[in-house]
Design an enzyme around this catalytic site. Structure first.
Site, PDB file in Angstrom:
ATOM      1  N   ASN A  84      61.869  28.133  24.281  1.00 32.37           N
ATOM      2  CA  ASN A  84      61.015  27.435  24.708  1.00 32.37           C
ATOM      3  C   ASN A  84      59.550  28.113  24.072  1.00 32.37           C
ATOM      4  OD1 ASN A  84      62.888  27.067  27.229  1.00 32.37           O
ATOM      5  ND2 ASN A  84      62.564  25.353  26.104  1.00 32.37           N
ATOM      6  N   VAL A  92      53.677  28.630  23.884  1.00 35.87           N
ATOM      7  CA  VAL A  92      54.837  28.336  24.908  1.00 35.87           C
ATOM      8  C   VAL A  92      54.867  26.791  24.862  1.00 35.87           C
ATOM      9  CG1 VAL A  92      55.365  28.415  27.273  1.00 35.87           C
ATOM     10  CG2 VAL A  92      54.258  30.269  26.119  1.00 35.87           C
ATOM     11  N   CYS A  93      56.219  26.252  25.043  1.00 36.08           N
ATOM     12  CA  CYS A  93      56.164  24.979  25.424  1.00 36.08           C
ATOM     13  C   CYS A  93      55.790  24.490  26.676  1.00 36.08           C
ATOM     14  CB  CYS A  93      57.785  24.480  25.487  1.00 36.08           C
ATOM     15  SG  CYS A  93      58.173  22.766  25.737  1.00 36.08           S
ATOM     16  N   MET A  94      54.636  23.779  26.688  1.00 34.31           N
ATOM     17  CA  MET A  94      53.715  23.529  27.644  1.00 34.31           C
ATOM     18  C   MET A  94      53.986  22.123  28.621  1.00 34.31           C
ATOM     19  SD  MET A  94      52.196  26.055  28.112  1.00 34.31           S
ATOM     20  CE  MET A  94      50.647  25.819  29.064  1.00 34.31           C
ATOM     21  N   LEU A 128      61.399  24.703  21.409  1.00 34.26           N
ATOM     22  CA  LEU A 128      60.175  24.903  20.304  1.00 34.26           C
ATOM     23  C   LEU A 128      61.042  25.698  19.272  1.00 34.26           C
ATOM     24  CD1 LEU A 128      56.807  25.681  22.002  1.00 34.26           C
ATOM     25  CD2 LEU A 128      57.274  23.747  20.579  1.00 34.26           C
TER      26      LEU A 128
END
Length: 189
Positions: A84, A92-94, A128
């Site tokens: 992620n 960062v995968c938000m 991600l």
């Protein structure tokens, strides 16, 4: 941090940002803060009991003008292998973070709760980093081994070598010697 100018849309959000940065510092996180508090670099240690344990990452935090109503932007400066987190950009995968964000959260929550939970529970189903997700889906052990390898390559703390310690001790002894020679009574001739 006296007389810091905070670039925000309202005085209230400026006070809140200042308070949140001070709380982060008081919590013991090693942090570098720019003059207007909108960009920070924070040292994050890998959570115990995870493949990330023992690693130390620098995390960049960019505060939006709408903070605390909008979540900060989080990016790992130090490379990390995680499904992620984008390996090249560190973003960062938000999705979950932004949806769960509330103005009641602060920077301490990000570094004591959100990021440690992300490292404890990687999600290979919303990646991600597709390569890391694929490895994780195929074999948990292989994923842990790869994380360990990347941790050793990028995220180990810098420890002075024995040679550097010897040089430092020699330098200390020589400066002590010089100081003792300067203070000796033998110069009264």
């Amino acid at each position: 941090m006296a007389n810091v100018v905070v670039n925000t849309t309202s005085p209230m959000s400026g006070r809140r940002l200042s308070r949140d940065v001070n709380r982060l510092l008081a919590a013991g996180f090693q942090t570098i803060v720019n003059d207007d508090l909108t960009n920070l670099e924070v040292r994050l240690e890998g959570p115990m009991g995870t493949a990330y344990e023992g690693g130390i990452w620098t995390v960049s935090v960019t505060m939006p003008q709408e903070y605390p109503l909008k979540a900060p932007r989080i990016r790992f400066v130090t490379r990390i292998l995680h499904p992620n987190i984008d390996f090249n950009t560190g973003l960062v995968c938000m999705n979950v973070f932004k949806q769960a964000w509330s103005a009641t959260y602060d920077l301490v929550n990000v570094f004591e709760t959100f990021l440690p939970q992300l490292l404890r529970h990687p999600n290979p189903h919303d990646p991600l980093n597709h390569r890391a997700a694929s490895i994780m889906r195929q074999s948990e052990q292989e994923f842990r081994d790869k994380v360990s390898m990347y941790l050793r390559m990028y995220a180990l703390p810098i420890v002075p070598s024995d040679h550097a310690k010897v040089d430092k001790n020699l330098e200390k002894r020589s400066s002590d010697l010089s100081l003792s020679e300067l203070l000796s009574d033998d110069d009264d001739d």
